[in-house]
Design a protein around this motif. Structure first.
Motif, PDB file in Angstrom:
ATOM      1  N   MET A 107      57.199 -23.165  -9.313  1.00  0.00           N
ATOM      2  CA  MET A 107      57.556 -22.954 -10.726  1.00  0.00           C
ATOM      3  C   MET A 107      57.147 -24.163 -11.574  1.00  0.00           C
ATOM      4  O   MET A 107      56.619 -24.006 -12.677  1.00  0.00           O
ATOM      5  CB  MET A 107      59.055 -22.693 -10.853  1.00  0.00           C
ATOM      6  N   TYR A 108      57.421 -25.344 -11.055  1.00  0.00           N
ATOM      7  CA  TYR A 108      57.032 -26.568 -11.758  1.00  0.00           C
ATOM      8  C   TYR A 108      55.516 -26.592 -11.971  1.00  0.00           C
ATOM      9  O   TYR A 108      55.038 -26.861 -13.083  1.00  0.00           O
ATOM     10  CB  TYR A 108      57.477 -27.788 -10.951  1.00  0.00           C
ATOM     11  N   ASP A 109      54.762 -26.317 -10.918  1.00  0.00           N
ATOM     12  CA  ASP A 109      53.300 -26.318 -11.031  1.00  0.00           C
ATOM     13  C   ASP A 109      52.807 -25.269 -12.020  1.00  0.00           C
ATOM     14  O   ASP A 109      51.827 -25.493 -12.746  1.00  0.00           O
ATOM     15  CB  ASP A 109      52.668 -26.055  -9.656  1.00  0.00           C
ATOM     16  N   THR A 110      53.469 -24.130 -12.049  1.00  0.00           N
ATOM     17  CA  THR A 110      53.063 -23.053 -12.953  1.00  0.00           C
ATOM     18  C   THR A 110      53.246 -23.471 -14.407  1.00  0.00           C
ATOM     19  O   THR A 110      52.375 -23.232 -15.254  1.00  0.00           O
ATOM     20  CB  THR A 110      53.867 -21.774 -12.652  1.00  0.00           C
ATOM     21  N   ILE A 111      54.372 -24.103 -14.705  1.00  0.00           N
ATOM     22  CA  ILE A 111      54.596 -24.636 -16.049  1.00  0.00           C
ATOM     23  C   ILE A 111      53.582 -25.741 -16.359  1.00  0.00           C
ATOM     24  O   ILE A 111      53.005 -25.799 -17.453  1.00  0.00           O
ATOM     25  CB  ILE A 111      56.033 -25.189 -16.190  1.00  0.00           C
ATOM     26  N   SER A 112      53.360 -26.615 -15.383  1.00  0.00           N
ATOM     27  CA  SER A 112      52.447 -27.738 -15.586  1.00  0.00           C
ATOM     28  C   SER A 112      51.030 -27.259 -15.914  1.00  0.00           C
ATOM     29  O   SER A 112      50.376 -27.789 -16.816  1.00  0.00           O
ATOM     30  CB  SER A 112      52.438 -28.627 -14.338  1.00  0.00           C
ATOM     31  N   ARG A 113      50.556 -26.245 -15.185  1.00  0.00           N
ATOM     32  CA  ARG A 113      49.213 -25.702 -15.448  1.00  0.00           C
ATOM     33  C   ARG A 113      49.132 -25.112 -16.850  1.00  0.00           C
ATOM     34  O   ARG A 113      48.135 -25.261 -17.555  1.00  0.00           O
ATOM     35  CB  ARG A 113      48.860 -24.630 -14.410  1.00  0.00           C
ATOM     36  N   ALA A 114      50.214 -24.415 -17.257  1.00  0.00           N
ATOM     37  CA  ALA A 114      50.223 -23.839 -18.602  1.00  0.00           C
ATOM     38  C   ALA A 114      50.185 -24.933 -19.669  1.00  0.00           C
ATOM     39  O   ALA A 114      49.539 -24.772 -20.719  1.00  0.00           O
ATOM     40  CB  ALA A 114      51.467 -22.963 -18.783  1.00  0.00           C
TER      41      ALA A 114
END
Length: 434
Positions: A107-114
Motif C-alpha cells: 500500500m505504501y509503495d502504491t501511494i508512493s508511485r502515485a
C-alpha cells in the motif's frame, strides 16, 4: 440495572468509589498485559510451524513450470502462489501480483508511485497543489499513517454497520477532483469488525469520481478470518463488480497471509485490473528482480491448496473464538444496561470496538495503563489521531492468554465505570463533593 445517566450525584459517587476500590485490588496484582495490537498469540504462530518442514535441503525447489525458485526472476510471483492467493482473494490468478511479506508495504509503495509518477498518465500526485483521501472512521491507524506521511489531506467519513456512509462518499468523490482515493477494510473491519453490505460494494463499484486517477484501496486483510464455521460474513467481489459497472481500473485490492501464517514471514498480494497490473509491473522492474519465491513455494507446499488454508483458519478460529466471546461476556456482565458504553460483536477479524461516553476514551486508556493493561492509544482510529468526541477505543483480544485476557477485560470495565461516573459528576458540577 440503572443507567448511569439516571443516577443521582450520591449514587454516582458510590459507584465511583466502588470502582476505585476494585481498581486498587487489580492494581496491586502488578499486571503486565498487552491488548494494544492485533498480534497472533504463540498458539496461533505454532499452527504454522509445519512450514519449516515444507522445504529442506533435499526438497525439489522447482515450480510446476520448471522454474528454480532459488534464482532471479518471476517478477509477479510464481504461478502456484498466484493460484493459492487468488483463491484466497476470490480473484483470477492473472489479476494477481505476489509481493514480499507485508501488504502494508504494498500500500505504501502504491501511494508512493502515485506521488512520484502518477497513475495511468495522470499528473503525479506530488505535483498537485492538493491531494485528498477519504478515511472511513473509526478506521485502521496504519492506513492513516501512510497518507499523513505523504502529506495527503484526510477527510473522515462515518462508518456504519453496512460500511462507509455511501451518500457522503458518492457526493464527495463526484464533486472534488482532488480526492484521489479511499481506504477500505471491507470485511471484519478494523476496528469494528463490520462487513460491507452488498449494496455498499455495488455503490463503490458504480462511483463516478471527478478524478480520473481515483482509486479504491480495498484492504481485504481479514477475508478468511472467520470466528465461526456457519455464521460468517460474505462480500461481493469488488474487481468483478467494478468490471460489470464499467470501472475495471478503479480498485487496488490488497491481502496477505500475515495473520494466516507468520506475520513477519508471510506473502502479500495485490489484485487489480490488467491495465493497472501492466503499469505497476513496469515500475516494479526498476525496484526488484523478484520477491522471495522460496517463501512463496513454502506456502504452497504447506497448504497444498485453498482447502488446506481453510482448514488451517478453522484452527485459528478455535483459538480466537473463546477470547472474543470472553471479552464480550465480561463487557455485558459488567457494563450491560448501564448506558456508559457500546461495543461490537464481530463474526471475524481481530478487533472489537468500544465507544465510551464522550470525552472519556483517553482517560479510560490511561487509567488502564496505570494498572498494567496496555490498550491502543485513544484517537488512533481517526486521522491525525484526533477523535473529535474522544469515544473510540480499539480492543485487541488475540495476543494475551485467555485467563490474562479475562483479567484485562475486567479491569477495562472497572476503568469505564470509574471514568464514566467521574465524567457525569463533573458535568453536574458535583465532583468537588466526590
Amino acid at each position: 440495572m440503572k443507567l448511569f445517566t439516571e443516577m443521582t450525584a450520591e449514587e454516582l459517587r458510590e459507584e465511583m468509589n466502588r470502582a476505585q476500590a476494585e481498581y486498587k485490588k487489580m492494581q496491586d496484582m502488578d499486571l503486565h498485559l498487552d491488548m494494544s495490537r492485533g498480534k497472533p498469540c504463540r498458539d496461533q504462530l505454532d499452527l504454522s510451524m509445519g512450514m519449516m518442514d515444507a522445504l529442506n535441503s533435499d526438497a525439489d525447489m522447482t515450480c510446476e513450470d520448471g522454474f528454480d525458485c532459488r534464482n532471479y526472476g518471476v517478477l509477479s510471483g510464481i504461478q502456484e502462489a498466484k493460484v493459492l492467493l487468488g483463491d484466497m482473494m476470490e480473484n483470477n490468478p492473472s489479476n494477481i501480483l505476489i509481493y514480499g511479506n507485508s501488504s502494508l508495504n504494498v500500500m505504501y509503495d502504491t501511494i508512493s508511485r502515485a506521488m512520484t509518477h502518477g497513475i495511468m498518465g495522470n499528473t503525479p500526485w506530488g505535483k498537485l497543489d492538493k491531494v485528498k483521501f477519504l478515511c472511513p472512521v473509526p478506521g485502521y491507524d496504519r492506513h492513516f499513517t501512510i497518507t499523513e506521511h505523504f502529506g495527503i489531506e484526510m477527510i473522515p467519513v462515518p462508518m456504519t454497520p453496512t460500511g462507509p456512509d455511501m451518500d457522503l462518499v458518492e457526493k464527495l468523490v463526484a464533486e472534488d477532483e482532488a480526492i484521489k482515493g479511499i481506504w477500505c477494510v471491507p470485511k471484519y473491519s478494523n476496528p469494528q469488525g463490520y462487513s460491507y453490505s452488498d449494496e455498499t460494494v455495488r455503490r463503490f463499484a458504480r462511483l463516478k469520481p471527478a478524478a480520473n486517477d481515483f482509486r479504491i484501496f480495498w484492504d481485504n486483510a481479514y477475508g478468511i478470518h472467520h470466528l465461526y464455521d456457519t455464521d460468517q460474513d460474505y462480500l461481493i467481489e469488488i474487481l468483478a463488480e467494478c468490471k460489470r459497472a464499467g470501472n475495471p481500473d478503479m480498485v487496488y485490492k490488497f491481502a496477505s497471509t500475515s495473520k494466516v501464517t507468520f506475520p513477519g514471514s508471510g506473502i502479500a498480494a495485490l489484485a487489480t485490473s490488467l491495465n493497472n497490473l501492466e503499469e505497476i509491473k513496469n515500475q516494479m522492474m526498476c525496484q526488484t528482480i523478484g520477491y522471495d519465491k522460496v517463501n512463496q513455494l513454502r506456502h504452497v507446499r504447506f497448504f497444498g491448496d485453498i482447502h488446506g488454508m481453510v482448514e488451517h483458519m478453522r484452527k485459528h478460529a478455535d483459538i480466537l473464538r473463546p477470547k472474543f466471546e470472553a471479552v464480550e461476556a465480561i463487557f455485558e456482565e459488567n457494563l450491560g444496561g448501564l448506558g456508559i458504553g457500546e461495543w461490537t460483536n464481530p463474526k471475524g477479524g481481530y478487533f472489537i470496538t468500544f465507544d465510551s461516553l464522550p470525552g472519556c476514551a483517553k482517560r479510560i486508556v490511561e487509567k488502564a495503563r496505570k494498572a498494567g493493561v496496555t490498550l491502543t492509544k485513544a484517537g488512533a482510529t481517526w486521522p491525525y489521531g484526533k477523535d473529535p468526541q474522544d469515544t473510540n477505543i480499539r480492543i485487541a483480544p488475540s495476543y494475551p492468554p485467555l485467563e490474562d485476557l479475562k483479567m484485562a477485560a475486567k479491569l477495562f470495565t472497572i476503568c469505564v465505570r470509574y471514568i464514566s461516573a467521574k465524567k457525569l459528576l463533573e458535568e453536574m458540577g458535583e465532583l468537588g463533593q466526590a
